[in-house]
Structure formats: structure tokens, C-alpha cells
Write a protein that holds these residues in place. Sequence first.
Motif, short mmCIF file in Angstrom:
data_model
loop_
_atom_site.label_atom_id
_atom_site.label_comp_id
_atom_site.label_asym_id
_atom_site.label_seq_id
_atom_site.Cartn_x
_atom_site.Cartn_y
_atom_site.Cartn_z
N ALA A 221 1.01 -1.28 0.08
CA ALA A 221 0.13 0.10 0.10
C ALA A 221 0.63 1.29 0.10
O ALA A 221 0.59 2.44 -0.37
CB ALA A 221 -1.00 -0.05 1.27
N SER A 222 1.97 1.11 0.42
CA SER A 222 3.10 2.26 0.69
C SER A 222 4.49 1.85 0.74
O SER A 222 4.72 0.48 1.08
CB SER A 222 2.51 3.40 1.72
N ASP A 223 5.38 2.80 0.71
CA ASP A 223 6.62 2.71 1.15
C ASP A 223 6.85 2.28 2.69
O ASP A 223 7.75 1.29 3.01
CB ASP A 223 7.57 3.79 1.16
N CYS A 224 6.16 2.76 3.69
CA CYS A 224 5.97 2.45 4.70
C CYS A 224 5.80 0.87 4.92
O CYS A 224 6.48 -0.04 5.90
CB CYS A 224 5.01 3.20 5.79
N ASN A 225 4.78 0.32 4.27
CA ASN A 225 4.27 -1.13 4.39
C ASN A 225 5.42 -1.91 3.99
O ASN A 225 5.73 -2.90 4.26
CB ASN A 225 3.07 -1.28 3.67
N LEU A 226 5.96 -1.54 2.68
CA LEU A 226 7.17 -2.29 2.19
C LEU A 226 8.43 -2.41 3.24
O LEU A 226 8.93 -3.58 3.70
CB LEU A 226 7.61 -1.59 0.97
N LYS A 227 8.70 -1.15 4.14
CA LYS A 227 9.74 -1.17 5.00
C LYS A 227 9.21 -2.27 6.13
O LYS A 227 10.25 -2.64 6.61
CB LYS A 227 10.15 0.24 5.51
N SER A 228 8.11 -1.90 6.76
CA SER A 228 7.68 -2.85 7.79
C SER A 228 7.79 -4.22 7.42
O SER A 228 8.47 -4.92 8.41
CB SER A 228 6.24 -2.34 8.00
N ASP A 229 7.43 -4.69 6.31
CA ASP A 229 7.44 -6.07 5.83
C ASP A 229 8.79 -6.73 5.83
O ASP A 229 9.12 -7.69 6.13
CB ASP A 229 6.68 -6.13 4.69
N ASN A 230 9.55 -5.72 5.06
CA ASN A 230 11.12 -6.03 4.99
C ASN A 230 11.74 -6.28 6.16
O ASN A 230 12.54 -6.99 6.45
CB ASN A 230 11.80 -5.08 4.01
N CYS A 231 11.31 -5.41 7.38
CA CYS A 231 11.95 -5.54 8.56
C CYS A 231 11.55 -6.69 9.14
O CYS A 231 12.56 -7.69 9.77
CB CYS A 231 11.50 -4.38 9.46
N ARG A 232 10.39 -7.21 9.13
CA ARG A 232 10.14 -8.55 9.67
C ARG A 232 10.80 -9.68 8.89
O ARG A 232 11.04 -10.83 9.60
CB ARG A 232 8.61 -8.60 9.68
N ARG A 233 10.84 -9.57 7.58
CA ARG A 233 11.40 -10.70 6.83
C ARG A 233 12.71 -10.71 7.04
O ARG A 233 13.41 -11.92 7.13
CB ARG A 233 11.16 -10.34 5.50
#
Length: 156
Positions: A52-64
Motif C-alpha cells: 500500500a505504501s513505502d512504509c508498508n514495504l519497509k515494515s514487511d522487509n524488517c520482519r522478513r
Amino acid sequence: MMFQTLTLCCLALVTGIAANTVSTNATDCPQFCAAIYRPVCATDGKNFKEFASDCNLKSDNCRRERNNVAAYAETDSAWCSSELVENIHEKMGSFKLDREECFKPCSMIYQPICVTNGKYRAHLSNVCLLETFNCALQATGAQPTELLRVLRDSTC
């Protein structure tokens, strides 16, 4: 003296535990992202996913990354928004490819490219065929945004 020793032991234990755990600091992994829809397409090398946004990408990548899973890298939005098709000529409407003004000999060398018009994506056998497609599309009055463009120099 006993109190100081006990305090130092507890401090050492807490420090040791903190050093061996993954940080849960909100600045490291965004927990909440603003509800602003600015889609971002990303790939982990195998799959494509729209966030949905850059923030969601960063959050998902952090968990991954915390789970030792490959992170997503931002890529062209057409990978997420276009449909992969076998025959792009059929899907786009059967326009004439054998127009006299577009005729040019193309080599029979197979150097596949992945192309898209934003709605569909498919692979063509080489760049010459892409030029023929775009010439025929322009001759039928297609807008510049409807023309095919290269997504990558290999199959889709």
C-alpha cells in the motif's frame, strides 16, 4: 557488599538478555503506517507483491530480515499491475502486424524480452518484433501510453 554484588549480577543478566534479542524499537520496524494509498510494487526475486505504501514495504522487509527471509526490493509497478498473457497480440485486439509502413525484416535470433503496455505483459522473441508491434499500434491510432515497453531483457 552483598547488595552491590546482587545488583551487578542482575544488571549483567539483563544486559546479556537485551544483547541477544532482536530490537523491538518502533523506529527499526514501523508498526503503524499512515492510511495513505501510494502503491509500491516489489519483488523478492521470485514473487511480486504490491504494498500500500513505502512504509508498508519497509515494515514487511524488517520482519522478513528478522526471520532471515529475503527482503523485497522495489521494482517497476507494471510487474504487479499487469496480467501475464501468452499471446499479447490477441489480448490487445487483433490489429494488423503486416502493415506496409511497419514491414522490416527481423532476424530469427531468439533474444526474448518481457514487454508491457501497463495492462498486459508478455514475452516477445526480440526487440525487432517489439518495434513492429509498436509501429502497427501507432498506425491504428494508439496513444503513447498504450505502446509496449521493455520490462526486462529476458522472459517474463
